[in-house]
Design an enzyme around this catalytic site. Structure first.
Site, mmCIF file in Angstrom:
data_model
loop_
_atom_site.group_PDB
_atom_site.id
_atom_site.type_symbol
_atom_site.label_atom_id
_atom_site.label_comp_id
_atom_site.label_asym_id
_atom_site.label_seq_id
_atom_site.Cartn_x
_atom_site.Cartn_y
_atom_site.Cartn_z
ATOM 1 N N SER A 302 0.859 -1.179 0.000
ATOM 2 C CA SER A 302 0.000 0.000 0.000
ATOM 3 C C SER A 302 0.894 1.227 0.000
ATOM 4 O O SER A 302 2.089 1.144 0.266
ATOM 5 C CB SER A 302 -0.932 0.014 1.215
ATOM 6 O OG SER A 302 -0.199 0.208 2.410
ATOM 7 N N LYS A 303 0.314 2.366 -0.301
ATOM 8 C CA LYS A 303 1.063 3.622 -0.269
ATOM 9 C C LYS A 303 0.072 4.766 -0.177
ATOM 10 O O LYS A 303 -1.045 4.682 -0.712
ATOM 11 C CB LYS A 303 1.916 3.783 -1.533
ATOM 12 C CG LYS A 303 3.191 4.572 -1.308
ATOM 13 C CD LYS A 303 4.194 3.790 -0.481
ATOM 14 C CE LYS A 303 5.497 4.539 -0.317
ATOM 15 N NZ LYS A 303 6.476 3.764 0.473
ATOM 16 N N GLY A 304 0.470 5.820 0.494
ATOM 17 C CA GLY A 304 -0.385 6.992 0.609
ATOM 18 C C GLY A 304 0.413 8.258 0.408
ATOM 19 O O GLY A 304 1.629 8.292 0.620
#
Length: 698
Positions: A302-304
């Site tokens: 995941s990445k934000g």
């Protein structure tokens, strides 16, 4: 009316009040009155708010109220876009509330606010459309924001119906049935068949499709500081591949953010992005890398990332704004995330759920958020989130990656493997290095202290270019250690007396520099190259230097393929520095930082005989360590719940495990590098298998 308004103004903490009404005689104008303390209003700031509502200011009459203080009544005479007075009813309250919300910073002022005067929508409902439009811009930039606004205003009734469908689907108090939602959906489709413009039809249908893809929102959560949507990515119209499983979009008048994840259980960092127009593209690329990097752990990738809508010039104010909007991002995500209470999934309050149970959400530090783990965990504690301080790895009660040097040490397992294959022992044999980064950074600093045999010929960051044509390994090692332990150090702090003849520290803001003969020789610059160069040209040459190792411990993409354009890379700030993979003459590349090479750039470089893995292989130790930390906290949290362990005991036990965690993580990196090395040797024997795979993919 003025007397009553002035009396009410005395109890207004914000120091202003907005009134609205129509003249009954004379020129017949709608009067918008701003009652304000603390002096006159700046007309250049206020009139655009009226114009964004589709109002034309015909006149302005200021009146100073006698008495103490500087209280003014600003009386604006306005007409709507048709040149008529407003049809005041509920609309009067909507217009005055919108002006107040914009003035207070709760709402944005743009031409979409015309819907307030054309429909029954209030500023919060228009805010839903604005957030949807903002999200659509991040998915597809086919139409400009203003063009989309015009389409929604021209088809105001369709826009109003879209909001009503959103409310029917997500308002928990309304609790509309699927049949009611479908009835609104069918009416929208019927209205769209009457739209004659293909562009407007596409814009409105994409908004409808996006609402269909949303599965949760905090739009009806009391006291929310932002508007967040959770979407099933594959259902979003025009969504570029690869599709994340879910994404959360968070929007406010001060920030925007996106969180992408590849699976139900996923982990990755949150970064402060400076790519305001295409930050989702940046985050998507990082999520793809994270998915592969996470192969050594159970969670998917995941990445934000988040951006600031307003960037203060003052450094302290900027830091405070980044922290504030980071918290807004965390709240926006936790508003719509399930919790675990005594092993039972509990849905968030005031949120209608259109997907399954989803309680696993973790974050981590990244670019611009390295010190924010405690901040995120404080939000987690405030929400009573089941992960507690395992929500954000690191922090005061987690593993300090910089102190452990874990990311750099993991990358060195790959570098050592590459060097071993060409007969160099990095612990005993001196070797030359060009580096990206500075000694105050985690990955670069720890990386350049891994072995005392490093001869750092050149390094650069966004401020300086450091050149040491013939460094003394021992003396330079100790000086780098001094810089590493000096908070906020830069290359400009390097002791010049320790730099070899012809070297120095160049300021990247300089117009031009003249390199010495030893510096040109160390960087492999041809004699026919110009004597004077810009700092960017020096860095470009440094990336092509004939050294043993190119160590990336910084931020940015510096190497692409020969047949790739700079626009494809998506890192405009480093376009003047970037080289092609075939031009890199370093024998080995260590990718401690992310995205230093494009994937095609890696292939380009490897085709010349260069030794390289990828960023998600080399720097996977960081996420591996974070996952160990989270799992230890979850496990020991069960003992705390049963009263068998106290928090102080948990913290002590976790730190006791640090040595074992590091050993496990580094062995993962060692094995990854070993397996890849073995596969390279065997790959030539598997041509038929590759041919079969290509046929299947085609």
């Amino acid at each position: 009316d003025d007397v009553l308004a002035l009396e009410a103004l005395e109890s207004e903490p914000e120091g202003y009040l907005v009134g609205i009404g129509n003249e009954r005689e004379g020129e017949r104008l709608t009067r918008v009155k701003l009652y304000k303390t603390s002096g006159k209003v700046d007309l250049s700031a206020f009139i655009p708010i009226l114009e964004a509502l589709g109002l034309r200011a015909v006149e302005e009459i200021p009146t100073q109220v006698l008495g103490e203080g500087k209280t003014y009544i600003h009386d604006f005479g306005v007409l709507d876009s048709r040149g008529a007075v407003l049809d005041l009813g509920k609309e009067a309250d909507n217009v005055s509330a919108t002006i107040s919300a914009v003035w207070q910073g709760e709402a944005e002022s743009d031409s979409l606010n015309r819907l307030v005067t054309l429909t029954d929508l209030d500023w919060r409902q228009v805010g839903i459309l604005r957030a949807l439009r903002k999200y659509r811009m991040r998915v597809s930039s086919r139409y400009t924001e203003e063009y989309r606004n015009d389409a929604m205003v021209d088809q105001a009734q369709v826009s109003s119906a879209l909001v009503h469908m959103f409310e029917a689907k997500f308002d928990p108090d309304r609790a509309a049935t699927d049949e009611e939602v479908d009835e609104i959906r069918q009416s929208i489709h019927a209205s769209l068949r009457e739209v004659t413009s293909l562009d407007q039809d596409n814009i409105l249908r994409s908004l409808l499709g996006t609402i269909e893809a949303i599965v949760r929102t905090n739009a009806y959560v009391a006291g929310r500081t932002s508007l967040s949507f959770k979407l099933r990515s594959a259902k979003v119209p025009e969504m570029p591949k690869p599709y994340p499983l879910f994404e959360i979009f968070v929007h406010s008048s001060h920030m925007e953010a996106i969180h992408l994840r590849g699976g139900m259980v996923a982990r990755g960092g949150i970064r402060w992005s400076d790519r305001k127009e295409d930050y989702r593209t940046e985050v998507l690329g990082l999520m793809k890398a994270q998915k592969v990097k996470n192969a050594v752990i159970v969670p998917d990738g995941s990445k934000g990332g988040f951006i600031l809508r307003r960037t203060p010039a003052n450094v302290d104010e900027l830091k405070a704004e980044v922290s504030t909007q980071y918290v807004t991002f965390m709240r926006g995500m936790l508003d719509i995330t399930d919790n675990l209470v005594d092993g039972t999934v509990v849905h968030p309050p005031q949120v209608r759920i259109h997907d399954g149970d989803d309680p696993y959400l973790v974050v981590a530090a990244d670019k611009g958020t390295a010190t924010f783990s405690d901040t995120a965990n404080a939000v987690s504690e405030e929400y009573g989130f089941w992960l507690g301080d395992a929500f954000a790895s690191g922090g005061s009660q987690g593993y300090d990656h910089k102190e452990l040097g874990i990311t750099a040490r993991g990358a060195w397992e790959s570098v050592k493997r590459h060097f071993r294959e060409i007969g160099i022992d990095v612990m005993t044999d001196p070797f030359t290095v060009v580096g990206i980064g500075d000694m105050s950074g985690d990955v670069f600093g720890n990386g350049m202290l891994y072995t005392p045999q490093i001869k750092l010929v050149c390094a650069f960051d966004h401020r300086h270019v450091f050149i040491d044509p013939d460094p003394d390994p021992s003396a330079s090692f100790h000086e780098r250690r001094r810089l590493f332990t000096t908070p906020g150090s830069t290359w400009d702090d390097y002791d010049r007396s320790l730099i070899s003849a012809g070297g120095g520290v160049l300021d990247r803001s300089a117009k031009s520099v003249t390199l010495s003969a030893p510096a040109r020789a160390a960087l492999g610059i041809d004699d026919d190259a110009p004597a004077d160069m810009t700092p960017a040209e020096v860095i470009n040459r440094a990336l092509q230097a004939p050294v043993d190792l190119l160590w990336n411990g910084g931020i940015g993409t510096y190497v692409k393929a020969a047949d790739e354009g700079h626009t494809e890379v998506g890192d405009r700030a480093n376009d003047p520095l970037r080289v092609n993979g075939q031009q890199v003459r370093a024998r080995v590349v260590g990718e401690g930082g992310n995205l230093g090479f494009t994937q095609r750039g890696r292939i380009d470089y490897a085709g010349t005989g260069g030794r390289i893995n990828t960023d998600f292989i080399d720097n996977s130790a960081g996420v591996d360590t974070s996952d160990h930390e989270v799992n230890i906290k979850i496990l020991l949290g069960l003992a705390i719940q049963r009263g068998e362990l106290k928090m102080d005991g948990r913290n002590a036990l976790q730190q006791e495990c640090a040595g074992d965690v590091v050993a496990h993580v580094l062995y993962d990196n060692y094995q990854q590098a070993q397996i890849l090395s073995q596969e390279v040797e065997l790959s030539a024997q598997r041509i038929e298998a590759y041919d079969d795979l290509m046929q299947q993919l085609e």
